[in-house]
Structures are given as C-alpha cells and as structure tokens.
Scaffold this active site. Structure first.
Site, short mmCIF file in Angstrom:
data_model
loop_
_atom_site.label_atom_id
_atom_site.label_comp_id
_atom_site.label_asym_id
_atom_site.label_seq_id
_atom_site.Cartn_x
_atom_site.Cartn_y
_atom_site.Cartn_z
N ASP A 1 3.40 4.59 -5.24
CA ASP A 1 2.75 5.55 -4.34
C ASP A 1 2.07 4.76 -3.22
O ASP A 1 2.51 3.65 -2.91
CB ASP A 1 1.79 6.44 -5.15
CG ASP A 1 1.61 7.81 -4.52
OD1 ASP A 1 1.33 7.87 -3.31
OD2 ASP A 1 1.77 8.83 -5.21
N HIS B 1 4.22 3.65 -0.64
CA HIS B 1 4.21 4.70 0.39
C HIS B 1 3.36 4.33 1.58
O HIS B 1 3.00 5.17 2.39
CB HIS B 1 3.75 6.03 -0.22
CG HIS B 1 4.74 6.61 -1.21
ND1 HIS B 1 4.55 7.82 -1.84
CD2 HIS B 1 5.92 6.13 -1.66
CE1 HIS B 1 5.59 8.06 -2.64
NE2 HIS B 1 6.43 7.04 -2.55
#
Ligand SMILES: *[C@@H]1O[C@H](CO)[C@@H](O)[C@H](O)[C@H]1NC(C)=O
Length: 397
Positions: free
Chosen positions: A223, A246
């Site tokens: 993430d 991310h």
C-alpha cells in the site's frame, strides 16, 4: 600561608571529583536484558511477560534506562508500553528479531502488535519486527468477509521525542509503523518489507502529529509507502526509496466534516520505482473543512510510475457515501520542483480538483516526465497555478 595556598586547589580538586562521580553515578543508565528477565530466544516460547517486566522497570527508573534484546528470535504477543515514565530517556536496543504469532487471529482484532503510548524520550534502535502477516493477506485476498482487519506492527501514540533508527519491519498484517498524536519523532535508516500485493500494509502512517522526520528509509510494500493523515504539520521526508507500493500520499483527507488540515510537508530526494503513484494528494468527494497547504515535492525520480504526479479530490471507493461527489478540502501552495523520470501511463501529471474548492497556487518547476520515450500528458480540472523552467508535459495549469 603557603600551606593554605596548596590546600585550597586540593580541596577544590577533591570536591570536583566527588561531584563529578556522583553526577555520573546518578545518571548511569540501567540495563534490563530481557533474557535475564525470562525471555527465550527460540522464537516459540512466549516472551511477552519478560518484555513487559523490562518496560515496567525501565519506566519506573529515575535514571535513563536501556532495555536490551540480544540476538535471537523472541515470540511476542501484543504488548503495550505505557507511560508516562519517571525518566525521559528509555532506549530499546534490539539485536534480535521479535516474532508475532503466525495465527493472525491472535493479534488480528487488536489494533496494534507493539504500541508505545503516552511516552516521552524513547529510542528504539536496531532489530527486526517480523509480523507474520502473510496468512492474513491470504485471507483478505480470498475475499472472505470474516478476516480481521489486522494489527499495526509498531505504533507510537500521544508521545513526544521519539527516535526509531536502524529498524526493519517485515510482513506487517496492516500498517507497518504508525505515528499518531505525537511531537518530535525522528525515524532513520528504517527498512520496510512486504509483498507488493499485500493489502493495507502502509509503510509509515503519520497523523495528528507535528515535527516528524523520516530520513534514509527504504520501503517496499503493498500500500502507500508513506501515508499522511489529517492533523499532520511540519513533516520532513528525505532520502526515501519507495517501491513496490502506492507512493507517498497525503490523504485520504476530508472523510470527516470537521477535520484538522495538513500543513508544511516537505518530501525531497525520493525515488519511486514501479509504484502505483508517486507524489499524491487525495481527498474524499465529501463535504469537509479540511485542507492541505504548503507542500513541497522536490528532487523526485520516477521510474515507471503509473500516476507520477496526482491530486485526486474525487476519491470515493465503491461510490458510497459521497453526496454530490464534491470535496470540501482546500488544496493550495503545492510545489513540484525537479521531478523527472518515466510514467507507466500516458497521463503523468493529473490534477483532478474539487469544483467547489479548486486547487490554487500549484507550482510546477523543472518537471520532465516521459511515457514510452515521448513527452507524457497532463490533465487539469479545477486547478490553477504556474509553471516555470522546463515543464514537460506542459500547458495545463
Ligand atoms: C516547517 O517544518 C519544518 C520541519 O519539517 C520546520 O523546520 C519549519 O520551521 C516549519 N516551517 C514553518 C513555517 O512552520
């Protein structure tokens, strides 16, 4: 007279030796070795009690204290290191590895694996935190609705003057490291490692905190490498390698109607490699009084990044609970300086701002992003600002 002249410096010398040694003695740090307190380095025996005893003694000590974890693997269930303490200089020195229960149900419904709460002046140095998150990721990926959300590996909450250095976090169930409600936190030489498709495994999450510095850190995760939540001010991020992951994300902001803003964030000398986003600001498409301002992204290298420069004010997963799809969050004074490299998609610069609160004073300075060896594209909606120096893609502000 002569005698008097000799004895005076002698007395002074004796006195100063006396005072010096008493000061040194009274400040001598005490060390609590967890093995001496019953911890076993075999990775199987539950050592939680020994760690809690070490903390209780270090925290009750009037003098600086060290908790020492030698080489070996130490099995730990969830622990809370609670303050306030009698001294403000506790060092947790870890040469070994802390191992979480491999059955995710043990920690999965607790918010944290290792939590420091209401402490002041704590340093955690060295060590590997092995959170054993893979079985929980598998549960979540299988789409089962019964999977717990998972524990954050290491959290500091409502604490001041914290240092984390040379620590490695492996395979967290959820966030690796979280800083919440803290002042003056320095992290350096941290390594974060989890699979690129592990769900919710943000590297470092900061919120409601001021004066957090993250230096010389390498983050590979599933993430956000770093996520920056509401109420973050005076954050400094420098020399970070991110990917897979991310990207570095301010947000999601504006989920709540009343929310603290984000202010004075510097992100410099960062390389994003193969990440979903690079420099991102993200807010919910919902009413809110939140804001993000005085943000600087500087000296950034993008290597095959899907959304290198992104402001997304229309975040609304599953299109649920976003009446009108308009964000109340005000984004202003965001500078992108010396950003270059490659985009994995055609649109390398995207400002998708709120129609109600357009982004203002966005500055692009010396930006060069390519897609398949061509100049990439830019897209701006409700965004105003200026460009200077060479800016490619150009012409959308
Ligand atoms: C912004 O934050 C940095 C630390 O990241 C701090 O040194 C500086 O004083 C802050 N600037 C303002 C105007 O508060």
């Amino acid at each position: 007279m002569a005698n008097h002249r000799i004895s005076c410096p002698l007395v002074l010398a004796l006195l100063s030796v006396f005072f010096y040694s008493s000061v040194v003695l009274s400040a001598a740090p005490v060390t609590y070795n967890v093995v001496s307190l019953g911890a076993k380095a075999n990775g199987k025996t539950d050592s939680t009690k020994a760690f809690v005893t070490a903390w209780t003694r270090a925290c009750a000590s009037a003098n600086p204290a060290t908790i020492y974890v030698p080489v070996g693997r130490f099995y730990l269930r969830g622990v809370i290191f609670n303050g306030p303490c009698r001294n403000n200089a506790i060092r947790v020195r870890i040469d070994g590895t802390l191992v979480a229960p491999s059955d995710y149900r043990v920690l999965g419904n607790g918010a944290n694996w290792i939590l420091f709460k209401h402490v002041n002046g704590v340093t955690v140095s060295g060590g590997i935190l092995d959170a054993k998150g893979t079985s929980l990721w598998a549960c979540k990926s299988s789409g089962k609705s019964t999977c717990p959300s998972g524990a954050t590996t290491l959290q500091f909450s409502n604490s001041n003057n914290i240092v984390v250095s040379g620590l490695t976090s492996l395979n967290s169930q959820m966030f690796h490291i979280a800083v919440n409600g803290c002042q003056n936190v320095k992290m350096q030489g941290v390594k974060i490692i989890a699979s690129g498709n592990s769900p919710n495994t943000d590297g470092i999450h900061v919120q409601s905190s001021s004066g957090v510095t993250i230096l010389n850190t390498k983050i590979q995760t599933g993430d956000d490498c770093i996520s920056i939540g509401p109420g973050t001010t005076n954050l400094w991020i420098e020399n970070v390698a991110c990917g897979p992951g991310h990207g570095i994300s301010i947000g999601s902001l504006g989920k709540d109607l009343k929310e603290d803003g984000v202010q004075n964030v510097t992100v410099k000398t960062v390389t994003f490699t193969g990440t979903q986003n690079g420099a991102r600001i993200k807010s919910w498409g919902r009413p809110s009084n939140g804001f993000a301002r005085n943000i600087l992204f500087q000296h950034i290298v993008m290597v095959n990044v899907q959304n290198p420069v992104l402001i997304d004010q229309n975040y609304c997963p599953d299109n649920k609970d976003c009446p009108g799809q308009v964000s109340g969050v005000k984004i202003s004074d965001v500078t992108y300086q010396d950003i270059h490299g490659t985009s994995a998609t055609e649109v390398a610069v995207k400002f998708d701002c709120s129609s109600k609160n357009p982004c203002s004073r966005i500055r692009l300075e010396n930006v060069k992003l390519t897609y398949k060896n061509q100049v990439a594209e830019a897209s701006c909606v409700h965004a105003a600002g200026t460009s200077s120096g060479l800016v490619q893609p150009s012409g959308c502000l």
